[in-house]
Motif scaffolding. Structure first.
Motif, PDB file in Angstrom:
ATOM      1  N   ASN A  89     -14.610  -2.164  -7.189  1.00 40.51           N
ATOM      2  CA  ASN A  89     -13.632  -2.931  -6.421  1.00 40.51           C
ATOM      3  C   ASN A  89     -14.264  -4.159  -5.794  1.00 40.51           C
ATOM      4  O   ASN A  89     -13.687  -5.255  -5.788  1.00 40.51           O
ATOM      5  CB  ASN A  89     -13.023  -2.054  -5.325  1.00 40.51           C
ATOM      6  CG  ASN A  89     -11.986  -1.081  -5.854  1.00 40.51           C
ATOM      7  OD1 ASN A  89     -11.445  -1.266  -6.944  1.00 40.51           O
ATOM      8  ND2 ASN A  89     -11.701  -0.042  -5.097  1.00 40.51           N
ATOM      9  N   LEU A  93     -13.098  -7.904  -6.939  1.00 40.31           N
ATOM     10  CA  LEU A  93     -12.083  -8.202  -5.926  1.00 40.31           C
ATOM     11  C   LEU A  93     -11.458  -9.580  -6.117  1.00 40.31           C
ATOM     12  O   LEU A  93     -10.240  -9.741  -6.058  1.00 40.31           O
ATOM     13  CB  LEU A  93     -12.702  -8.103  -4.528  1.00 40.31           C
ATOM     14  CG  LEU A  93     -11.748  -8.292  -3.353  1.00 40.31           C
ATOM     15  CD1 LEU A  93     -10.693  -7.200  -3.345  1.00 40.31           C
ATOM     16  CD2 LEU A  93     -12.514  -8.295  -2.035  1.00 40.31           C
ATOM     17  N   THR A 124      -8.581  -2.132  -6.852  1.00 40.22           N
ATOM     18  CA  THR A 124      -8.201  -3.543  -6.832  1.00 40.22           C
ATOM     19  C   THR A 124      -7.355  -3.861  -8.067  1.00 40.22           C
ATOM     20  O   THR A 124      -7.614  -3.343  -9.160  1.00 40.22           O
ATOM     21  CB  THR A 124      -9.460  -4.438  -6.790  1.00 40.22           C
ATOM     22  OG1 THR A 124      -9.083  -5.790  -6.614  1.00 40.22           O
ATOM     23  CG2 THR A 124     -10.276  -4.312  -8.065  1.00 40.22           C
ATOM     24  N   THR A 163      -0.358 -10.934  -6.390  1.00 45.07           N
ATOM     25  CA  THR A 163      -1.629 -10.721  -7.085  1.00 45.07           C
ATOM     26  C   THR A 163      -1.400 -10.490  -8.568  1.00 45.07           C
ATOM     27  O   THR A 163      -2.135 -11.003  -9.417  1.00 45.07           O
ATOM     28  CB  THR A 163      -2.369  -9.524  -6.479  1.00 45.07           C
ATOM     29  OG1 THR A 163      -2.538  -9.740  -5.069  1.00 45.07           O
ATOM     30  CG2 THR A 163      -3.738  -9.355  -7.118  1.00 45.07           C
ATOM     31  N   VAL A 274      -6.812 -10.287   0.486  1.00 46.87           N
ATOM     32  CA  VAL A 274      -6.380  -9.160  -0.338  1.00 46.87           C
ATOM     33  C   VAL A 274      -4.929  -8.867  -0.011  1.00 46.87           C
ATOM     34  O   VAL A 274      -4.548  -8.771   1.167  1.00 46.87           O
ATOM     35  CB  VAL A 274      -7.248  -7.912  -0.083  1.00 46.87           C
ATOM     36  CG1 VAL A 274      -6.758  -6.743  -0.924  1.00 46.87           C
ATOM     37  CG2 VAL A 274      -8.708  -8.196  -0.383  1.00 46.87           C
TER      38      VAL A 274
END
Length: 300
Positions: A89, A93, A124, A163, A274
């Motif tokens: 992750n 990321l 992720t 994302t 994130v």
């Protein structure tokens, strides 16, 4: 003694990155050593530190990661799988595109269950989305794989819309020719256009007092993170720390032998963000329950 054993496994994994059959033996040995060392380890952090190099090698190679995660996440080595996923992750990321995995050598039902559990563990999106789309690529004629890929892709679209759009829209995406990926991207682009065209109500905007309070909270959070990073940083024990304020260029003195030289450095801001699961902001109870159910596989 255990550190030497972990180091030997690290060397074996590094040398066998292109030979999965040989690497599989090292992966099995790593799991066995982990279980043995876990019984005598006083602190989990110490055990993770010893296995850190091995986990980095596994997470750097998609083939080795596939071989390790499909074994550990299904068997009784879930803690080791979580440690490997945490390392992966961190490395993936800020990756601009979803990671592609070759799952053709993995049992189909195992690959589907691992994809579900990656989502359940909040991997992720570049990893979990890449695994999801790799299901459709690796098993093109399977109805079960197609259904699983569709379900998990809907999960990403609903939980990580921005994302997912960024990963699918990337010029480096390895899934540009996949119809399911293009359909999801078209849906997300349409959603973004609809949101951009929606009216903005000033009544929902933060007041100056609220923005000031939020700024203070974020500043305190940043200082706490920086303080902890300094406490655990190896570089802080070796190098001298210098603080600069309101500068975009600074001069640093370098001592070379008996002489001191000056060199200039450009100062540039850096940030990382994130996207949290959408359900965490709307209905955390239902969202957490949905992720727990994914641990058992695709709901029937």
């Amino acid at each position: 003694m255990s550190r030497k054993l972990f180091y030997d496994l690290y060397r074996q994994l590094s040398a066998a990155q292109h030979d999965i059959a040989v690497a599989q033996q090292s992966i099995n040995s790593l799991a066995t050593l982990w279980r043995e060392r876990k019984q005598s380890a006083d602190l989990q952090d110490d055990l993770l530190a010893e296995a850190n190099n091995c986990l980095h090698v596994l997470s750097n190679s998609s083939a080795l990661f596939t071989a390790a995660i499909t074994k550990w996440l299904i068997d009784d080595d879930v803690e080791l799988a979580k440690a490997l996923l945490h390392t992966a992750n961190v490395q993936h990321l800020q990756q601009p595109a979803a990671e592609s995995y070759d799952l053709s050598a993995v049992d189909e039902s195992t690959a589907i269950l691992v994809g579900c559990r990656l989502c359940a563990l909040n991997a992720t999106p570049s990893i979990s989305l890449g695994w999801t789309l790799s299901l459709a690529v690796s098993y093109p004629g399977s109805l079960n794989a197609r259904h699983a890929a569709h379900y998990l892709l809907r999960y990403h679209v609903e939980e990580f819309p921005w994302t997912t759009r960024r990963l699918l829209k990337s010029a480096e995406s390895p899934f540009k020719s996949l119809e399911a990926a293009n359909s999801a991207l078209a849906e997300l682009v349409e959603l973004e256009g609809w949101l951009d065209g929606s009216p903005r109500l000033r009544e929902f905007a933060m007041t100056p007092e609220m923005r000031l309070t939020l700024s203070g909270l974020k500043r305190n959070e940043s200082r706490d993170i920086e303080r902890y990073a300094k406490m655990s940083s190896l570089f802080s024990q070796i190098f001298t720390t210098q603080h600069f304020k309101y500068a975009n260029r600074t001069a640093v003195e370098l001592g070379i032998g008996d002489q001191v030289h000056e060199t200039s450095l450009e100062m540039a801001p850096y940030s990382a963000s994130v996207e949290l699961p959408h359900s965490e902001q709307t209905d955390p109870v239902v969202g957490a329950d949905r992720r727990r159910s994914l641990w058992r596989g695709i709901p029937q």
